[in-house]
Design an enzyme around this catalytic site. Structure first.
Site, PDB file in Angstrom:
ATOM      1  N   SER A  10       7.807   5.075   7.402  1.00 19.21           N
ATOM      2  CA  SER A  10       8.082   6.499   7.171  1.00 19.21           C
ATOM      3  C   SER A  10       8.588   7.108   8.470  1.00 19.21           C
ATOM      4  CB  SER A  10       6.798   7.212   6.745  1.00 19.21           C
ATOM      5  OG  SER A  10       6.929   8.595   7.008  1.00 19.21           O
ATOM      6  N   HIS A  35      11.602   4.805   4.556  1.00 15.06           N
ATOM      7  CA  HIS A  35      10.940   5.848   3.758  1.00 15.06           C
ATOM      8  C   HIS A  35      11.186   7.210   4.408  1.00 15.06           C
ATOM      9  CE1 HIS A  35       7.764   7.204   0.926  1.00 15.06           C
ATOM     10  NE2 HIS A  35       7.413   8.029   1.897  1.00 15.06           N
ATOM     11  N   MET A  39      10.095  17.587   2.731  1.00 16.11           N
ATOM     12  CA  MET A  39       9.070  18.605   2.414  1.00 16.11           C
ATOM     13  C   MET A  39       9.679  19.998   2.472  1.00 16.11           C
ATOM     14  SD  MET A  39       5.880  17.097   4.587  1.00 16.11           S
ATOM     15  CE  MET A  39       5.602  15.327   4.708  1.00 16.11           C
ATOM     16  N   MET A 139      -0.252   8.320  -3.526  1.00 15.82           N
ATOM     17  CA  MET A 139      -0.603   8.951  -2.246  1.00 15.82           C
ATOM     18  C   MET A 139      -2.056   8.627  -1.909  1.00 15.82           C
ATOM     19  SD  MET A 139       2.143  10.440  -1.262  1.00 15.82           S
ATOM     20  CE  MET A 139       1.396  10.906   0.289  1.00 15.82           C
ATOM     21  N   ASP A 175       1.166   5.205   0.050  1.00 21.71           N
ATOM     22  CA  ASP A 175       1.655   6.058   1.145  1.00 21.71           C
ATOM     23  C   ASP A 175       0.533   6.926   1.707  1.00 21.71           C
ATOM     24  OD1 ASP A 175       3.170   7.704   2.776  1.00 21.71           O
ATOM     25  OD2 ASP A 175       4.370   8.576   1.163  1.00 21.71           O
ATOM     26  N   SER A 198       2.657   6.586  11.233  1.00 20.53           N
ATOM     27  CA  SER A 198       2.079   6.621  12.577  1.00 20.53           C
ATOM     28  C   SER A 198       1.680   5.243  13.096  1.00 20.53           C
ATOM     29  CB  SER A 198       0.896   7.594  12.609  1.00 20.53           C
ATOM     30  OG  SER A 198       0.030   7.345  11.541  1.00 20.53           O
TER      31      SER A 198
HETATM   32  C1  DX5 Z   1       2.786  12.245   3.825  1.00 21.56           C
HETATM   33  C2  DX5 Z   1       3.993  11.344   3.791  1.00 21.56           C
HETATM   34  C3  DX5 Z   1       3.775   9.973   4.343  1.00 21.56           C
HETATM   35  C4  DX5 Z   1       3.296   9.926   5.759  1.00 21.56           C
HETATM   36  C5  DX5 Z   1       2.895   8.541   6.133  1.00 21.56           C
HETATM   37  O1  DX5 Z   1       3.018  13.378   3.068  1.00 21.56           O
HETATM   38  O2  DX5 Z   1       4.433  11.173   2.462  1.00 21.56           O
HETATM   39  O3  DX5 Z   1       4.915   9.156   4.159  1.00 21.56           O
HETATM   40  O4  DX5 Z   1       4.239  10.402   6.648  1.00 21.56           O
HETATM   41  O5  DX5 Z   1       2.503   8.572   7.471  1.00 21.56           O
HETATM   42  P1  DX5 Z   1       1.179   7.856   7.979  1.00 21.56           P
HETATM   43  O6  DX5 Z   1       1.389   6.394   7.780  1.00 21.56           O
HETATM   44  O7  DX5 Z   1       1.108   8.264   9.400  1.00 21.56           O
HETATM   45  O8  DX5 Z   1       0.039   8.388   7.153  1.00 21.56           O
HETATM   46 ZN    ZN Z   2       6.020   9.612   1.871  1.00 19.75          ZN
END
Ligand code: DX5
Ligand code: ZN
Length: 216
Positions: A10, A35, A39, A139, A175, A198
């Site tokens: 991501s 990915h 938002m 999620m 995710d 991250s």
């Molecule tokens: C959250 C996003 C994820 C997120 C994943 O709303 O959809 O894709 O950035 O990041 P990590 O792996 O840091 O949780």
């Molecule tokens: Zn995502």
């Protein structure tokens, strides 16, 4: 089993001042999908990027652009994301618009379509769309921000989704908060696409961490 697992970094945690170079580096590090978290500050409490940014990074990689749209309304923007270079478009089950209309449009443009469910959404809700989709995105954090803690109570939901998907050729993508400690549990539960932000970007060696996430 692990060899069939796809890794989808991501880019939310990437260095946005050198985004093109980051995409190129991920591509060379052997990831499967890129990915991209979109938002709108309305469906989720954060704002990120739009189609113009996706268009500007498209030339840095031939990998599948896996675009996660955390936006509502979404329908009027689908065209722009597809024209910008999205390969998979995932929309949320919880939006206010008609999901079938969105799915039909994405498919009419020959792109893959995913449905995402938030942590409190029941897994059975995917059954309304199951025969029309290519991917289910589960999620494991409340959507909105990178770097949150993995919600381990979502493991059961992955198992349930795997059961509901059955023999259909549908990616099961997970995710949020995935790291080297919990990635095996996620795969064992049935996921075959691992999103990671991250965990990847806090290291310098993307190739090593992608390989570790894949083989754990
Ligand atoms: C959250 C996003 C994820 C997120 C994943 O709303 O959809 O894709 O950035 O990041 P990590 O792996 O840091 O949780
Ligand atoms: Zn995502």
């Amino acid at each position: 089993m692990s060899s069939n697992v796809k890794i989808a970094p991501s880019i939310l945690s990437a260095n946005f001042s050198i985004l093109g170079e980051e995409i190129k580096k991920l591509d060379e590090s052997g990831c499967d999908y890129i990915h991209i978290d979109v938002m709108d500050g309305h469906f989720v409490p954060n704002l990120t990027i739009g189609p113009d940014v996706i268009k500007s990074i498209r030339n840095y990689s031939n990998k599948t652009f896996d675009v996660h749209l955390m936006i509502d309304p979404v329908k009027k923007y689908l065209k722009d994301f597809i024209n910008a270079g999205a390969d998979i478009i995932t929309i949320h089950q919880e939006i206010s618009e008609n999901i079938d209309d969105c799915i039909d449009y994405i498919k009419s443009r020959q792109k893959k379509v995913g449905i995402c469910i938030k942590p409190k959404t029941m897994p059975e809700t995917i059954m309304n769309f199951i025969d029309k989709i290519d991917l289910v995105l589960i999620m494991t954090v409340e959507p909105g921000f990178g770097g949150q803690k993995f919600m381990s109570n979502q493991i059961e939901k992955i198992v349930k989704i795997k059961e509901l998907v059955g023999d259909r050729v549908i990616d099961i993508e997970v995710d949020g908060g995935i790291n080297l400690e919990n990635v095996k549990k996620v795969k064992d539960a049935g996921a075959n696409v691992i999103v990671s932000g991250s965990t990847i970007f806090k290291t310098n060696d993307y190739k090593k961490i992608i390989n570790e996430l894949r083989t754990k």
